[in-house]
Design a protein around this motif. Structure first.
Motif, PDB file in Angstrom:
ATOM      1  N   LEU A   1     -20.598  -0.358 -18.373  1.00 29.41           N
ATOM      2  CA  LEU A   1     -20.361  -1.036 -17.035  1.00 29.41           C
ATOM      3  C   LEU A   1     -19.858  -2.631 -17.308  1.00 29.41           C
ATOM      4  N   TYR A   2     -18.826  -2.609 -16.905  1.00 33.29           N
ATOM      5  CA  TYR A   2     -18.395  -4.132 -16.857  1.00 33.29           C
ATOM      6  C   TYR A   2     -17.634  -4.577 -15.722  1.00 33.29           C
ATOM      7  N   VAL A   3     -17.988  -5.918 -15.155  1.00 36.97           N
ATOM      8  CA  VAL A   3     -17.305  -6.487 -14.160  1.00 36.97           C
ATOM      9  C   VAL A   3     -16.804  -7.834 -14.544  1.00 36.97           C
TER      10      VAL A   3
ATOM     11  N   LEU B   1      -8.829  -4.824 -19.152  1.00 40.19           N
ATOM     12  CA  LEU B   1     -10.207  -5.380 -18.603  1.00 40.19           C
ATOM     13  C   LEU B   1     -11.001  -5.061 -19.768  1.00 40.19           C
ATOM     14  N   TRP B   2     -10.908  -3.800 -20.253  1.00 42.24           N
ATOM     15  CA  TRP B   2     -11.772  -3.597 -21.443  1.00 42.24           C
ATOM     16  C   TRP B   2     -11.834  -4.502 -22.569  1.00 42.24           C
TER      17      TRP B   2
ATOM     18  N   MET C   1     -14.235  -9.318 -25.340  1.00 44.55           N
ATOM     19  CA  MET C   1     -14.136 -10.877 -25.682  1.00 44.55           C
ATOM     20  C   MET C   1     -15.320 -11.381 -25.189  1.00 44.55           C
ATOM     21  N   ARG C   2     -15.662 -11.258 -23.895  1.00 43.20           N
ATOM     22  CA  ARG C   2     -16.574 -12.130 -23.375  1.00 43.20           C
ATOM     23  C   ARG C   2     -17.977 -11.768 -23.673  1.00 43.20           C
ATOM     24  N   VAL C   3     -18.227 -10.386 -23.661  1.00 44.40           N
ATOM     25  CA  VAL C   3     -19.591  -9.671 -23.623  1.00 44.40           C
ATOM     26  C   VAL C   3     -19.642  -8.628 -24.640  1.00 44.40           C
TER      27      VAL C   3
ATOM     28  N   GLU D   1     -11.823  -4.661 -32.511  1.00 43.43           N
ATOM     29  CA  GLU D   1     -10.789  -3.951 -33.268  1.00 43.43           C
ATOM     30  C   GLU D   1     -10.862  -2.556 -33.316  1.00 43.43           C
ATOM     31  N   GLU D   2     -11.789  -1.888 -33.024  1.00 43.42           N
ATOM     32  CA  GLU D   2     -11.988  -0.449 -32.926  1.00 43.42           C
ATOM     33  C   GLU D   2     -11.168  -0.228 -31.742  1.00 43.42           C
ATOM     34  N   VAL D   3     -11.149  -0.915 -30.417  1.00 39.52           N
ATOM     35  CA  VAL D   3     -10.497  -0.630 -29.465  1.00 39.52           C
ATOM     36  C   VAL D   3      -9.091  -0.702 -29.286  1.00 39.52           C
TER      37      VAL D   3
END
Length: 172
Positions: A86-88, A17-18, A23-25, A34-36
């Motif tokens: 916060l991500y949905v 999900l992260w 990618m999206r936002v 890249e860091e993640v």
């Protein structure tokens, strides 16, 4: 919908999900994709153990959103916490998942004795700003070029909410 603290057992779903959010936002996150991707699983698992990261699950028990909060490190800053990201997932937006996550994380912070919560939000992210304002946050500053994304500066609003009833708007 179910909101609960994420644990290392949620690693695969959380990372997926992260990555989707990055990618999206990309403007909603401090770290780049890249860091993640470079973070070892053991470091992400440790983060889930140490930091407060809540996930929201839909009726099919699929993780559709998350929020993190970190309490101030030094003793003199333990009265405050930073919230974010916060991500949905877009398929779950507009259904109350973001609000549920924010209400839950704020309640966790209140229960832990935190007196104020702070967050940053991209100045162009009006949907998130509306949610945060509805939950009692207010803007107390603007950080120009808060992050550079592909070489372009993005501004952030700094937002704050008192969790103990104090008036933090007196100097705003």
């Amino acid at each position: 919908m179910t909101v609960r603290r994420l644990t290392p057992k949620d690693l695969t779903a959380f990372r997926a999900l992260w990555a989707d959010g990055l990618m999206r936002v990309p403007t909603a996150f401090l770290f780049s994709a890249e860091e993640v991707r470079a973070f070892p699983n053991k470091d992400v698992e440790r983060g889930l153990e140490v930091n407060l990261t809540l996930g929201v699950f839909n009726d099919a028990k699929r993780l559709v959103g998350f929020v993190s909060a970190r309490r101030g490190g030094p003793k003199r800053m333990r009265h405050m916490a930073d919230i974010g990201p916060l991500y949905v997932h877009p398929d779950a937006q507009g259904q109350g998942y973001g609000r549920a996550l924010m209400e839950a994380v704020l309640q966790h912070l209140i229960d832990a004795g935190v007196q104020q919560a702070e967050l940053v939000v991209d100045v162009e992210n009006q949907g998130a700003q509306k949610l945060y304002q509805a939950l009692g946050f207010h803007v107390f500053g603007r950080r120009p070029r808060s992050v550079l994304i592909d070489g372009a500066g993005r501004d952030d609003f700094l937002m704050i909410k008192a969790l103990d009833g104090a008036d933090l708007t007196r100097d705003a």
